[in-house]
Design an enzyme around this catalytic site. Structure first.
Site, PDB file in Angstrom:
ATOM      1  N   SER A 119      27.429  33.242 -27.066  1.00 18.02           N
ATOM      2  CA  SER A 119      28.165  32.243 -26.323  1.00 18.02           C
ATOM      3  C   SER A 119      29.190  31.491 -27.156  1.00 18.02           C
ATOM      4  O   SER A 119      30.011  30.762 -26.605  1.00 18.02           O
ATOM      5  CB  SER A 119      27.186  31.239 -25.716  1.00 18.02           C
ATOM      6  OG  SER A 119      26.477  30.568 -26.758  1.00 18.02           O
ATOM      7  N   SER A 141      23.951  33.947 -30.380  1.00 19.38           N
ATOM      8  CA  SER A 141      25.290  33.450 -30.045  1.00 19.38           C
ATOM      9  C   SER A 141      26.208  33.109 -31.207  1.00 19.38           C
ATOM     10  O   SER A 141      27.374  32.798 -30.965  1.00 19.38           O
ATOM     11  CB  SER A 141      25.177  32.236 -29.136  1.00 19.38           C
ATOM     12  OG  SER A 141      24.947  32.664 -27.830  1.00 19.38           O
ATOM     13  N   LYS A 196      32.182  24.231 -31.656  1.00 18.87           N
ATOM     14  CA  LYS A 196      31.841  24.711 -30.315  1.00 18.87           C
ATOM     15  C   LYS A 196      31.623  23.488 -29.429  1.00 18.87           C
ATOM     16  O   LYS A 196      31.037  22.481 -29.879  1.00 18.87           O
ATOM     17  CB  LYS A 196      30.562  25.534 -30.418  1.00 18.87           C
ATOM     18  CG  LYS A 196      30.084  26.170 -29.122  1.00 18.87           C
ATOM     19  CD  LYS A 196      28.802  26.977 -29.381  1.00 18.87           C
ATOM     20  CE  LYS A 196      28.334  27.757 -28.189  1.00 18.87           C
ATOM     21  NZ  LYS A 196      27.100  28.540 -28.479  1.00 18.87           N
TER      22      LYS A 196
HETATM   23  N1  GLN Z   1      23.055  35.685 -24.913  1.00 19.17           N
HETATM   24  C1  GLN Z   1      21.826  34.965 -25.003  1.00 19.17           C
HETATM   25  C2  GLN Z   1      21.642  34.179 -23.744  1.00 19.17           C
HETATM   26  O1  GLN Z   1      22.416  34.313 -22.881  1.00 19.17           O
HETATM   27  C3  GLN Z   1      21.826  34.076 -26.212  1.00 19.17           C
HETATM   28  C4  GLN Z   1      22.673  32.881 -26.058  1.00 19.17           C
HETATM   29  C5  GLN Z   1      22.675  31.999 -27.253  1.00 19.17           C
HETATM   30  O2  GLN Z   1      22.293  32.416 -28.352  1.00 19.17           O
HETATM   31  N2  GLN Z   1      23.058  30.751 -27.055  1.00 19.17           N
HETATM   32  O3  GLN Z   1      20.734  33.423 -23.609  1.00 19.17           O
END
Ligand code: GLN
Length: 502
Positions: free
Chosen positions: A169, A193, A83
């Site tokens: 994400s 994420s 990532k």
């Molecule tokens: N969807 C969650 C957020 O927007 C978690 C994101 C993540 O785990 N990096 O913060």
């Protein structure tokens, strides 16, 4: 070996084929690069690719395999993706660009063109295990999002249905693995994420216990919640990669110095005698019926294997979202203060310092990041700190205590990963709350710092559903054992999307 094409197979299968000489790392790497050629642009999975360096590394791996000196390198010759939250070394000591060095953007315009002078611990460990880095995957800006639509470089498309999101994400990592562009990928998980995109793409994704894997060299979002982990085609593959990643790192003060068990040895296929809790609060309103029935069928499969299924309660579950959306933005607002147009990436080039800060941050950050910075600074400001931030920390303690309490009576918890299957691109972009609700089942696990995995448990409307297994702190072994036993019995291990013909 399964009849699947090379890049769709598991690491475990491919590693065997590499050892027996049935295939080569070069052949495998070329097969992934070919998938990238055919699908990466359309799916928008990668932000940077290093094909030549990957081919060179594959040839070296093949030479080592031939000489028989690959022993101990558990991922020798296996292509993977990172990532674009992990820094990869791209300059020398003098700051000169290294040939083949990959940029790091965190999915943000503010880091466009940024080249890191050092590598993340995760990358170093995977390299030491012999894995071959093929490129950096697209992600929500600074890992803030649940659909990959917050990337400054465009959304990622789900290979199961290209009109839908892959989750976020770590959506680029999940879609890359699901479509065979890499055998595994790393994601980061602050509130879900890794697990949520794994669920939406039919892959296996694990967030280890907070402190199990080093965060050194991960672009920080919310430091008390961030943790990295693997996405792959099978639980065994995830166990293999976690084994290479886990362990104390003196460069991350929150990494814990506790022994790393042999995760592969934990995969006994046996769950008889284990007590598995099903928390009633996780079957939330708004959950799709097809998701609920797939998850409940998954629970029954484990019961059929001899596990004792126990009804449990985590009463503060519905406080998770509010708690997370105070703590995560608060930490993010502090972490993101470093993007000032002076030290990293983009600079608006204004003459006056404050003007330069404002213009750089105003043009460099996307809307969601700005929303989080505003929420976070508000929650931390003098008049509101006690009412919001301190209160959220208190509720965090409560949520953790409830998990600890339940986990003294059961060995692991079973829950849905995401309340829905992949949704249409654009469907939730104008409704932040609807978007945030995607993580209702995953973010309590980050709040409590526990390990969690998502494993495919079937399809609903033709799209993948994930079953989540949550464990005690530092007991990844039991989580993996349960998920692996389930995977072997459930018959969804060979689920792959039908890729568009090219
Ligand atoms: N969807 C969650 C957020 O927007 C978690 C994101 C993540 O785990 N990096 O913060």
């Amino acid at each position: 070996m399964s009849g699947l094409p090379l890049p769709d197979r598991t690491i475990t299968e491919v590693a065997e084929a590499l050892r027996s000489g049935e295939t080569t790392s070069r052949e495998l790497t070329d097969a992934c690069l070919e998938r990238i050629d055919h699908h990466a642009e359309r799916l928008n999975t990668f932000l940077a690719i290093e094909a030549d360096a990957a081919r060179r590394a594959a040839d070296e791996a093949d030479a080592a395999l031939k000489r028989g000196d690959g022993d101990g390198r558990s991922l020798l010759g296996i292509p993977y993706a990172l990532k674009d939250i992990f820094v990869t070394r791209a300059t020398d000591e003098e700051g000169q660009a290294l040939p083949g060095g990959l940029p790091t953007t965190a999915g943000s315009r503010i880091l466009a063109g940024f080249r890191s002078p050092y590598a993340s611990s995760a990358q170093e460990r995977l390299e030491a295990a012999g894995a071959i880095l093929i490129g950096k995957t697209n992600c929500d800006e600074f890992a803030m999002g649940s659909s990959n639509e917050n990337s400054a470089f465009g959304p990622v498309h789900n290979p199961w249905d290209e009109t839908t999101v892959p989750g976020g994400s770590s959506g680029g990592s999940a879609a890359a693995v699901a479509s065979g562009q890499a055998l595994f990928a790393l994601g980061t998980d602050t509130g879900g994420s890794i697990r949520q995109p794994a669920s939406l793409t039919g892959t296996v994704g694990m967030k280890p216990t907070y402190g199990r894997v080093s965060r050194y060299g991960m672009v920080a979002f919310a430091s008390s919640l961030d943790q990295c982990g693997p996405l792959a085609h099978s639980v065994r593959d995830v166990a293999l990669v976690l084994g290479a990643l886990a362990g104390h790192d003196p460069r991350d003060s929150t990494s814990v110095d506790t022994p790393v068990p042999d995760y592969l040895a934990a995969l006994t296929g046996e769950v008889r005698g284990l007590r598995l809790g099903v928390p009633r609060e996780y079957f939330v309103a708004g959950m799709e019926p097809g998701v609920e029935s797939a998850v409940r069928a998954g629970v029954e499969t484990l019961r059929g294997l001899g596990a004792e299924i126990v009804d449990v309660s985590l009463p503060s579950t519905d406080r998770g979202l509010a708690t997370y959306y105070i703590i995560a933005p608060a930490e993010a607002s502090a972490n993101l203060a470093r993007y000032d147009g002076v030290r990293y990436g983009l600079s608006a080039g204004a003459d006056e310092l404050w003007d330069n800060y404002e213009r750089t941050r105003g043009t460099g950050f996307g809307d969601e990041v700005k929303r989080r910075v505003m929420l976070g600074t508000y929650a931390l400001s003098a008049g509101y700190y006690d009412a919001y931030y301190v209160k959220a920390q208190q509720v965090r303690t409560l949520i953790k205590a409830e998990f600890d309490d339940v986990l003294t009576g059961v060995d692991a918890i079973l829950a849905p990963t995401s309340p829905t299957v992949a949704f249409k691109i654009g469907a939730k972009v104008d409704d932040p709350l609807a978007m945030y609700l995607n993580d209702a089942c995953t973010l309590p696990v980050n709040i409590a710092g526990l390990p969690g995995i998502s494993v495919p448990c079937g399809l609903s409307d033709g799209l993948p559903v994930g079953l989540q297994v949550i464990g005690r702190a530092f007991d990844e072994a039991t989580v993996l054992r349960v998920a692996d036993a389930y995977e072997r019995a459930a018959g969804f291990a060979d689920l792959r999307p039908a890729l568009a013909a090219v």
